[in-house]
Enzyme design. Structure first.
Site, mmCIF file in Angstrom:
data_model
loop_
_atom_site.group_PDB
_atom_site.id
_atom_site.type_symbol
_atom_site.label_atom_id
_atom_site.label_comp_id
_atom_site.label_asym_id
_atom_site.label_seq_id
_atom_site.Cartn_x
_atom_site.Cartn_y
_atom_site.Cartn_z
ATOM 1 N N HIS A 62 0.804 -1.212 0.000
ATOM 2 C CA HIS A 62 0.000 0.000 0.000
ATOM 3 C C HIS A 62 0.844 1.272 0.000
ATOM 4 O O HIS A 62 1.919 1.309 0.594
ATOM 5 C CB HIS A 62 -0.887 0.028 1.246
ATOM 6 C CG HIS A 62 -1.710 -1.193 1.428
ATOM 7 N ND1 HIS A 62 -1.809 -1.848 2.626
ATOM 8 C CD2 HIS A 62 -2.474 -1.895 0.561
ATOM 9 C CE1 HIS A 62 -2.610 -2.889 2.503
ATOM 10 N NE2 HIS A 62 -3.029 -2.947 1.252
ATOM 11 N N LYS A 72 5.522 6.348 7.416
ATOM 12 C CA LYS A 72 5.045 5.368 8.390
ATOM 13 C C LYS A 72 6.190 4.953 9.322
ATOM 14 O O LYS A 72 7.344 4.896 8.914
ATOM 15 C CB LYS A 72 4.515 4.113 7.680
ATOM 16 C CG LYS A 72 3.303 4.355 6.815
ATOM 17 C CD LYS A 72 2.864 3.083 6.112
ATOM 18 C CE LYS A 72 1.670 3.345 5.228
ATOM 19 N NZ LYS A 72 1.240 2.134 4.514
ATOM 20 N N TYR A 132 1.138 0.878 13.374
ATOM 21 C CA TYR A 132 1.647 1.857 12.403
ATOM 22 C C TYR A 132 1.381 3.261 12.929
ATOM 23 O O TYR A 132 0.226 3.601 13.188
ATOM 24 C CB TYR A 132 0.891 1.805 11.080
ATOM 25 C CG TYR A 132 0.610 0.485 10.462
ATOM 26 C CD1 TYR A 132 1.174 0.171 9.232
ATOM 27 C CD2 TYR A 132 -0.253 -0.435 11.042
ATOM 28 C CE1 TYR A 132 0.892 -1.027 8.608
ATOM 29 C CE2 TYR A 132 -0.542 -1.634 10.425
ATOM 30 C CZ TYR A 132 0.034 -1.916 9.215
ATOM 31 O OH TYR A 132 -0.254 -3.106 8.595
ATOM 32 N N ASP A 168 -5.845 -6.763 -2.221
ATOM 33 C CA ASP A 168 -4.380 -6.851 -2.266
ATOM 34 C C ASP A 168 -3.895 -7.842 -3.316
ATOM 35 O O ASP A 168 -2.863 -7.631 -3.940
ATOM 36 C CB ASP A 168 -3.821 -7.218 -0.896
ATOM 37 C CG ASP A 168 -3.859 -6.047 0.083
ATOM 38 O OD1 ASP A 168 -4.155 -4.918 -0.337
ATOM 39 O OD2 ASP A 168 -3.589 -6.282 1.275
#
Length: 193
Positions: A62, A72, A132, A168
């Protein structure tokens, strides 16, 4: 914290600096000042958590495009994952190169991921949990993804894939990626990783 720069500029594997005594240890797991001293983004817009039942699960790859790009900071808090990021900065000498690192509750490592990197991971244990810290709000129209099995990426995932979402599994291959324009339709999943 101990900042270990990787072969890709701006990407760091971060280890804890443990202060041990007979009780156990104390360690700083995040410090905005230490990040900023290295030119890294430290602002946090969201903190997300994912839990994965099965070993072999893949999430990713992603990313968000401008103006909603994300930095991130990723840590595995239960079990273990093989975490992978792909450099999507077109002007970078390491464009399309990737870094993979094992993050686990045992090694307590974290990964700093700059903007314009695709991110994903595979669980190495059942019941793996990942946290995250993200610098941008999830913005569905700016979400993109790469297929984890794209031959151009040549990512050597450590295990056969046991579980992956339909979304995904069906991200376009690199050669079929859309232009960097936002989509009009939000994606069905309400989180970016």
């Amino acid at each position: 914290m101990i900042f270990n720069e990787t072969s890709i500029q701006g990407v760091y594997i971060i280890d804890l600096e443990l202060l041990k005594d007979d009780r156990g240890f104390f360690a700083r797991s995040f410090c905005a000042q230490e990040f900023e001293e290295r030119g890294l983004k430290a602002a946090i817009a969201q903190c997300n958590m994912s839990f994965n039942h099965k070993k072999g699960t893949v999430r990713g790859m992603h990313f968000q495009i401008p103006p909603a790009t994300e930095t991130k900071f990723i840590r595995c808090t239960q079990g273990a994952v093989y975490d992978v990021i792909v450099d999507l900065r077109k002007d970078s000498p390491t464009y399309l190169s990737h870094v993979g690192v094992e993050l686990s509750a045992d090694n307590r490592r974290a990964l700093y991921v700059p903007e314009m990197f695709a991110h994903g991971y595979q669980t190495l244990t059942d019941n793996a949990e990942v946290i995250y810290q993200v610098t941008e709000f999830y913005t569905p129209g700016y979400e993109r993804g790469l297929r984890h099995s794209d031959p151009k990426l040549a990512i050597d995932w450590p295990l056969p894939v046991t579980t992956i979402s339909h979304k995904d599994a069906n991200w376009p291959l690199l050669d079929d990626q859309p232009t960097d324009q936002p989509t009009d339709q939000p994606v069905s999943l309400g989180v970016s990783s």
